[in-house]
Design an enzyme around this catalytic site. Structure first.
Site, PDB file in Angstrom:
ATOM      1  N   SER A   1     -35.928 -46.395 -12.577  1.00  0.00           N
ATOM      2  CA  SER A   1     -37.380 -45.893 -12.841  1.00  0.00           C
ATOM      3  C   SER A   1     -37.829 -46.234 -14.544  1.00  0.00           C
ATOM      4  O   SER A   1     -36.910 -46.080 -15.274  1.00  0.00           O
ATOM      5  CB  SER A   1     -37.314 -44.278 -12.586  1.00  0.00           C
ATOM      6  OG  SER A   1     -37.106 -43.846 -11.482  1.00  0.00           O
TER       7      SER A   1
ATOM      8  N   GLY B   1     -30.988 -45.601 -14.006  1.00  0.00           N
ATOM      9  CA  GLY B   1     -32.069 -45.408 -14.616  1.00  0.00           C
ATOM     10  C   GLY B   1     -32.989 -46.430 -14.365  1.00  0.00           C
ATOM     11  O   GLY B   1     -33.901 -46.857 -15.226  1.00  0.00           O
TER      12      GLY B   1
ATOM     13  N   HIS C   1     -31.466 -42.258 -17.921  1.00  0.00           N
ATOM     14  CA  HIS C   1     -32.021 -41.359 -16.548  1.00  0.00           C
ATOM     15  C   HIS C   1     -33.233 -40.789 -17.012  1.00  0.00           C
ATOM     16  O   HIS C   1     -33.281 -40.210 -18.140  1.00  0.00           O
ATOM     17  CB  HIS C   1     -30.802 -40.262 -16.219  1.00  0.00           C
ATOM     18  CG  HIS C   1     -30.003 -40.941 -15.541  1.00  0.00           C
ATOM     19  ND1 HIS C   1     -28.350 -40.578 -16.001  1.00  0.00           N
ATOM     20  CD2 HIS C   1     -29.755 -41.664 -14.413  1.00  0.00           C
ATOM     21  CE1 HIS C   1     -27.704 -41.402 -14.905  1.00  0.00           C
ATOM     22  NE2 HIS C   1     -28.363 -42.114 -14.093  1.00  0.00           N
ATOM     23  N   GLY C   2     -34.214 -40.780 -16.103  1.00  0.00           N
ATOM     24  CA  GLY C   2     -35.534 -39.906 -16.589  1.00  0.00           C
ATOM     25  C   GLY C   2     -36.424 -40.994 -16.981  1.00  0.00           C
ATOM     26  O   GLY C   2     -36.456 -41.885 -16.550  1.00  0.00           O
TER      27      GLY C   2
ATOM     28  N   THR D   1     -36.125 -40.766 -10.514  1.00  0.00           N
ATOM     29  CA  THR D   1     -37.285 -40.367 -10.992  1.00  0.00           C
ATOM     30  C   THR D   1     -38.482 -40.499 -10.384  1.00  0.00           C
ATOM     31  O   THR D   1     -39.304 -39.625 -10.140  1.00  0.00           O
ATOM     32  CB  THR D   1     -37.078 -40.447 -12.588  1.00  0.00           C
ATOM     33  OG1 THR D   1     -35.992 -39.948 -13.158  1.00  0.00           O
ATOM     34  CG2 THR D   1     -38.438 -39.706 -13.531  1.00  0.00           C
TER      35      THR D   1
ATOM     36  N   ASP E   1     -23.748 -39.637  -5.539  1.00  0.00           N
ATOM     37  CA  ASP E   1     -24.123 -40.139  -6.637  1.00  0.00           C
ATOM     38  C   ASP E   1     -23.872 -39.162  -7.679  1.00  0.00           C
ATOM     39  O   ASP E   1     -23.917 -37.964  -7.543  1.00  0.00           O
ATOM     40  CB  ASP E   1     -25.779 -40.428  -6.643  1.00  0.00           C
ATOM     41  CG  ASP E   1     -26.093 -41.514  -7.702  1.00  0.00           C
ATOM     42  OD1 ASP E   1     -25.212 -42.201  -8.332  1.00  0.00           O
ATOM     43  OD2 ASP E   1     -27.208 -41.254  -8.159  1.00  0.00           O
ATOM     44  N   HIS E   2     -23.206 -39.636  -8.609  1.00  0.00           N
ATOM     45  CA  HIS E   2     -22.974 -38.745  -9.950  1.00  0.00           C
ATOM     46  C   HIS E   2     -22.151 -37.720  -9.538  1.00  0.00           C
ATOM     47  O   HIS E   2     -22.359 -36.465 -10.064  1.00  0.00           O
ATOM     48  CB  HIS E   2     -24.399 -38.426 -10.575  1.00  0.00           C
ATOM     49  CG  HIS E   2     -25.021 -39.543 -11.395  1.00  0.00           C
ATOM     50  ND1 HIS E   2     -24.574 -40.141 -12.236  1.00  0.00           N
ATOM     51  CD2 HIS E   2     -26.007 -40.104 -11.081  1.00  0.00           C
ATOM     52  CE1 HIS E   2     -25.307 -41.386 -12.822  1.00  0.00           C
ATOM     53  NE2 HIS E   2     -26.333 -41.273 -11.960  1.00  0.00           N
TER      54      HIS E   2
END
Ligand code: 13P
Length: 293
Positions: free
Chosen positions: A209, A207, A178-179, A231, A79-80
């Site tokens: 979460s 994202g 994200h977060g 997250t 990922d990423h």
């Protein structure tokens, strides 16, 4: 059992379903995710910093072994990745997919990164996810962030981006971060539908979460084939570790971590897949899968 990433995502897109994907920094997390999966398909995400971390190749091998032994159909994805070093490393470790994340680059540099990633990945039969649009927030820390309005995926760019970069899967920015969401999350479904109308490729929603189940299901109905979660899983893992620490030995600690992850992941499976009744296509029943690869 390990299954082909692209085949899984294509099928999800065609059937208006989605597979849930979870970031795993260790085997305890992967075990919790698979416990929650209870035989349903899942993607285990290996964060790019983890593969560059000392012993990253061993973690990748361990996650692969977990996937092979699982009752669930599983794909393993890096990922990423922001550079080719981690993409090469992951391909050497036998992942089924990588995300070449050029979302913070210029448009042309993003396309170049995806093309370079594909040339590495194609030799191993590894699928490549690209990002069109940019998310606010950090992939590794639970910071509170608002949506980056300038980073939203522009539907008008989709056809050209897909034609030039030829990604197997496209991550979109449609109000997701994200977060931790600073404001009440609002998934831009009109934008998503407009993106989905311009490409047949499976679309990924990062994202996950903090997004409500109804928002997730609506997004899946509009073309999202994979939803990524990190997250909330990480927060549960860390809290369980903190709570267990005063008395627990290593094995009790691991059990607490796995249990905490399983609880969060189970809620996310329910959110992505929906209840077993209802008219929505994503609620049509479990996605079954025959073993392959
Ligand atoms: P969250 O950390 O917001 O769940 O996002 C995870 C993710 O997108 C991983 O790729």
């Amino acid at each position: 059992v390990i299954v082909d990433f692209l085949a899984l995502l294509r099928r999800c897109r065609a059937e208006r379903r989605a597979v849930a994907a979870f970031s795993c920094y260790d085997v305890e997390t992967a075990a919790g995710v698979l416990r929650a999966a209870a035989g349903r398909p899942v993607v285990l995400l290996m964060p790019a910093p983890a593969i560059l971390h000392p012993g990253g190749d061993l973690l990748a091998a361990a996650l692969r072994a977990v996937a092979e032994q699982a009752a669930s159909p599983v794909s393993l994805q890096l990922d990423h990745a922001h550079g080719l070093e981690e993409i090469r490393a992951a391909c050497d470790c036998g992942v089924g997919a990588v995300m070449a994340d050029g979302s913070h680059l210029s448009r042309d540099a993003n396309v170049e990164l995806v093309i370079a990633a594909r040339s590495i990945a194609a030799r191993r039969g590894v699928a490549v996810e690209a990002a069109l649009g940019r998310l606010a927030g950090d992939e590794e820390t639970a910071l509170e962030v608002g949506v980056d309005a300038d980073g939203l995926t522009d539907p008008a760019e989709v056809r050209r981006f897909v034609a030039e970069a030829q990604p197997d899967c496209v991550a979109v920015a449609i109000g997701n971060v994200h977060g931790v969401y600073r404001d009440r999350p609002r998934v831009d479904l009109a934008r998503l539908r407009s993106i989905a109308a311009r490409t047949e490729r499976p679309l990924a929603l990062h994202g996950g979460s903090g997004l409500q189940a109804c928002a997730l299901r609506a997004a899946v109905g509009a073309g999202i084939a994979k939803v990524n979660f990190n997250t909330e899983l990480r927060q549960a893992y860390v809290a369980a570790t903190r709570d267990a620490l005063p008395a627990a030995g290593p094995l009790a600690l691991h059990r607490a971590q796995t249990a905490a992850v399983a609880t969060v992941a189970a809620a996310k499976f329910a959110a992505v897949l929906g209840p077993s009744t209802g008219l929505h296509p994503v609620e049509a029943g479990p996605l079954t899968w025959t073993a392959s690869v």
